[in-house]
Write an enzyme that holds these catalytic residues in place. Structure first.
Site, short mmCIF file in Angstrom:
data_model
loop_
_atom_site.label_atom_id
_atom_site.label_comp_id
_atom_site.label_asym_id
_atom_site.label_seq_id
_atom_site.Cartn_x
_atom_site.Cartn_y
_atom_site.Cartn_z
N HIS A 18 0.91 -0.99 0.02
CA HIS A 18 -0.11 -0.08 0.11
C HIS A 18 0.93 1.06 0.01
O HIS A 18 2.20 1.04 -0.18
CB HIS A 18 -0.98 0.04 1.18
CG HIS A 18 -0.45 0.10 2.65
ND1 HIS A 18 0.18 1.00 3.11
CD2 HIS A 18 -0.26 -0.97 3.42
CE1 HIS A 18 0.72 0.75 4.32
NE2 HIS A 18 0.45 -0.32 4.48
N HIS A 21 4.15 1.55 2.06
CA HIS A 21 5.39 0.73 1.59
C HIS A 21 5.70 1.49 0.17
O HIS A 21 7.04 1.79 0.03
CB HIS A 21 5.04 -0.72 1.11
CG HIS A 21 4.08 -1.30 2.21
ND1 HIS A 21 3.03 -1.79 2.22
CD2 HIS A 21 4.77 -1.79 3.38
CE1 HIS A 21 2.69 -2.67 3.31
NE2 HIS A 21 3.63 -2.38 4.02
N CYS A 126 1.64 -9.47 20.57
CA CYS A 126 0.96 -9.06 19.40
C CYS A 126 1.63 -9.81 18.20
O CYS A 126 2.46 -9.53 17.89
CB CYS A 126 1.22 -7.53 19.15
SG CYS A 126 0.50 -6.85 17.57
N CYS A 129 2.74 -7.27 15.22
CA CYS A 129 4.37 -6.69 15.57
C CYS A 129 5.31 -7.89 15.70
O CYS A 129 6.42 -7.50 15.64
CB CYS A 129 4.57 -6.16 16.80
SG CYS A 129 3.35 -4.65 17.28
N CYS A 144 -2.49 -4.07 21.81
CA CYS A 144 -1.19 -3.55 21.33
C CYS A 144 -1.31 -1.78 20.84
O CYS A 144 -2.04 -1.33 20.53
CB CYS A 144 -0.96 -4.14 19.87
SG CYS A 144 0.19 -3.44 18.89
N HIS A 147 -0.90 -1.50 16.69
CA HIS A 147 -1.84 -1.78 15.94
C HIS A 147 -3.36 -1.83 16.58
O HIS A 147 -4.28 -2.06 15.81
CB HIS A 147 -1.64 -3.24 15.36
CG HIS A 147 -0.45 -3.45 14.66
ND1 HIS A 147 0.91 -3.83 15.24
CD2 HIS A 147 -0.22 -3.14 13.31
CE1 HIS A 147 1.66 -3.81 14.24
NE2 HIS A 147 1.07 -3.61 13.22
N LYS A 300 -2.75 5.76 11.20
CA LYS A 300 -1.88 5.24 10.57
C LYS A 300 -2.69 4.28 9.11
O LYS A 300 -3.27 3.53 9.73
CB LYS A 300 -0.99 4.39 11.33
CG LYS A 300 0.14 3.93 10.34
CD LYS A 300 0.94 2.92 11.17
CE LYS A 300 1.70 2.28 10.27
NZ LYS A 300 2.40 0.87 10.67
N LYS A 303 -2.23 -2.33 6.90
CA LYS A 303 -2.99 -3.71 6.59
C LYS A 303 -3.85 -3.92 7.91
O LYS A 303 -4.92 -4.38 7.67
CB LYS A 303 -2.15 -4.44 6.33
CG LYS A 303 -1.19 -4.10 5.05
CD LYS A 303 -0.27 -5.34 4.42
CE LYS A 303 1.02 -5.09 5.22
NZ LYS A 303 2.27 -5.64 4.40
#
Ligand code: ME8
Length: 647
Positions: A18, A21, A126, A129, A144, A147, A300, A303
């Site tokens: 996405h 990246h 998690c 992570c 987490c 996330h 953020k 995914k």
């Protein structure tokens, strides 16, 4: 020539790439291209992180083996990087044998220093992570902190790495000059984290099978981060004692070793990785640079969170260089930024289509008109514009060296704006037919085009496809070195190719409209369904000659029929004078019956690039006023000959 080794994170293969990246990789590519122009021996690495529970689970959900999932996602990465013009020298996959061998060698070196021990471990895990958290690090509900998903309480026997032993050496490392962690705000965060005291790190997993087996610890696999971080040297051929030439020159030499990462993975790169390397007795990176996050709805883009922006639509509609430009211009490197299609289109239209594209095509048009399809002869030393260019180049080089990409682009755009002010002050378009002013016109046009040439050379690291097109429009070859930025590189009197649009304007409304087929009138971009948003747009001022680039003509409708399967479109056959007929498609079916249009005069844009609408090629655009979202066709107050110019 000094070596410049730079890396992106290696991306997980649990899902397709996405915008986040893409961003890190584009930044790395821009730096790589810039450093090559500076004459450095650049080596640019990217790749994929393929082991661990996250991948194991994602593959299980699809009912396929992890390697199959990895192969699929890797091929997407390869094609995306090719589309985006990423100029990496190597792409490492952690499932490759060369990597596994290198990881085993690193683990063996750490083991030899006595930095591993086995102990029982309990913590909140998690899976996104692949990391344990303490209770106090978690969000309410044992979620987490990164996330925001629920973690699992786990207890297992693990191999531990004596991270605590490296606390002082890490703190010393952060204090070295220049600081190896950047930007300074992130260095402070890391320093504080380490200064609070480091706990030893669990580096094996008893429950994860899709991983490299831990040597000498049967039943354990290597923690995915120890595996993944090692890629930065296994890709260079690190293989224990038998190291390859690349490793020797890039990792053991005195050049730059730069890791670009997002701030989400700074701790892994600025604490764990240097500690592993210290333990293994290997050189450290020279810089770990952590950038901010792309956000959507203040969260953020990720995914795991599920609010991703996929690049495909944007790239298909507007070209890859416009995406490269947007992300590098919009994000102040190091800070967070918000992604929106509207901001993307606004930037494209104002910076690329208007400032860069229009300035270039106006200059080329004027020069071709005044100097017989050629560049003007060079006159004078450039005066104030040459001074402005020298200032812009110095600012550009300084900010590029500091990774302040948005400021480097601002410096180039300031020069474009000074060029336009210079043109407005001299008004060469008014003097084209005056033989006495030919010298002045030559000087003004040559200087202005030279300034654009400088800008386009500065853009080569950012726009690898479009910047050479701008240069070609000015009749010059792209420069392979930074010296091409210096004033004076434009040839004198060389032939100029005819103008073709480099950055066609985007019809913002059409792109954002939540319509099934086309907007009422105009040329729509292919678009996905989107929220309709009316934004207050600031009008941009244009020069009169820009207006005259649009040919408006009166045309008579000779035939009209609805476009099959479309609720909005009508296909018109119009007469634009001198017996020439053409097809124009208009989105007016909601307001007009086709038969009622026959015999009526309308106004069309006659020099628009052809576009296909619902399979019908449209050669122009019918003008209409928009009232409450409905198109009202324009017509001359009284009949005039077909083809009459409207101005
Ligand atoms: O963390 N904004 O892989 P990953 C900006 N495999 N950048 C973003 C972003 C966002 N919203 N989302 C992702 C991993 N990124 C590990 C790395 S390295 C030895 C192992 C970028 O697929 C940013 O660079 O989750 C971030 O650090 C990286 O993608 C994480 O990619």
């Amino acid at each position: 020539m000094s070596s410049y080794y730079l890396t992106t994170p290696i991306y997980y293969v649990n899902d397709h790439p996405h915008i986040g990246h893409i961003y890190t990789t584009l930044v790395a590519d821009t730096i790589a291209r810039y450093r090559r122009l500076c004459g450095d021996e650049v080596y640019f690495l990217t790749g994929t992180d393929e082991h661990g529970q996250k991948i194991e689970r994602a593959a299980a959900e699809r009912g396929i083996p992890p390697i199959e999932l990895a192969d699929e996602v890797v091929s997407r990465y390869h094609s995306l990087w090719a589309e985006l013009g990423i100029s990496h020298d190597d792409f490492i996959r952690t499932t490759e044998e060369r990597h596994t061998r290198g990881v085993e060698a690193i683990v063996a070196r750490i083991a030899a220093t006595g930095d591993f021990y086995v102990s029982r471990h309990e913590g909140w895990y998690c899976a996104a992570c692949e990391n344990y958290y303490t209770e106090k690090e978690l969000l309410p509900g044992h979620r987490c902190p990164d996330h925001e998903i629920e973690t699992e309480l786990r207890s297992e026997e693990n191999v531990f790495f004596r991270l605590s032993k490296y606390q002082d050496r890490l703190l010393e490392w952060y204090d070295s000059e220049p600081c190896p962690v950047a930007p300074p705000s992130r260095a402070n965060e890391v320093r504080q984290f380490v200064a609070q005291g480091l706990r030893d790190l669990s580096v094996s997993r008893a429950t994860v099978e899709w991983a490299i087996p831990f040597p000498a610890h049967e039943g354990h696999t290597i923690y995915v981060w120890l595996d993944a971080l090692s890629n930065y040297i296994t890709a260079l051929g690190y293989d224990g004692d038998e190291v390859g030439d690349l490793y020797r020159s890039l990792w053991q030499g005195d050049g730059v070793r730069l890791h670009l990462v997002g701030k989400d993975i700074l701790r892994f790169h600025a604490v764990y990785w240097p500690a592993f390397l210290m333990s293994a007795g290997l050189p450290l990176p020279t810089t770990v640079w952590a950038h901010g996050w792309w956000l959507r709805d203040a969260q953020k883009i990720s995914k795991t969170v599920g609010n991703i922006v996929r690049p495909d639509d944007l790239m298909k509609s507007f070209g890859t260089d416009s995406l490269r430009y947007f992300v590098l211009r919009e994000m102040v490197f190091g800070q967070d930024a918000s992604f929106s299609d509207e901001a993307f289109i606004d930037r494209y239209n104002s910076d690329l289509a208007n400032d860069l594209g229009n300035t270039t095509s106006r200059l080329v048009t004027l020069s071709r008109r005044a100097f017989g399809d050629c560049l003007p002869p060079r006159r004078g030393a450039g005066g104030a514009l040459a001074t402005a260019a020298a200032t812009a180049i110095a600012e550009y080089r300084r900010t590029m060296d500091e990774f302040a990409f948005s400021r480097a682009l601002e410096a180039l755009w300031r020069l474009l704006s000074q060029t336009n002010q210079y043109l407005v002050a001299h008004e060469p378009w008014k003097k084209l037919k005056d033989p006495a002013a030919s010298g002045e016109v030559a000087e003004v046009l040559w200087n202005a085009m030279e300034a654009v040439r400088v800008v386009a050379n500065g853009l080569l690291p950012f726009l690898p496809e479009k910047a050479p097109q701008v240069l070609a429009a000015l009749g010059v070859e792209p420069g392979g070195e930074l010296s091409a930025l210096e004033w004076g590189g434009l040839p004198t009197g060389a032939e100029l190719p005819a103008v073709t649009p480099i950055f066609p304007r985007i019809d913002k409304k059409a792109y954002l409209a939540d319509a099934g087929d086309a907007p009422p009138v105009g040329k729509p971009a292919k678009k996905p369904k989107r929220q309709k948003k009316e934004a207050a747009e600031k009008p941009e001022m244009i020069q009169i000659d820009q207006f005259f680039e649009t040919q408006l003509r009166v045309a008579e409708v000779k035939a009209a029929e609805a476009v099959p399967k479309s609720k909005k479109l009508i296909k018109l056959t119009v007469d634009v004078g001198e017996d020439s007929e053409r097809t124009v498609v208009a989105g007016i079916a909601g307001q007009y019956e086709p038969e009622a249009l026959v015999g009526r005069q309308v106004v069309i844009v006659a020099n628009l690039q052809p576009a296909k609408l619902m399979g019908v090629e449209s050669n122009g655009m019918v003008l209409a006023a928009e009232a409450d979202g409905a198109p009202i066709l324009l017509r001359p107050e009284k009949p005039v000959p077909n083809g009459t110019r409207v101005k």
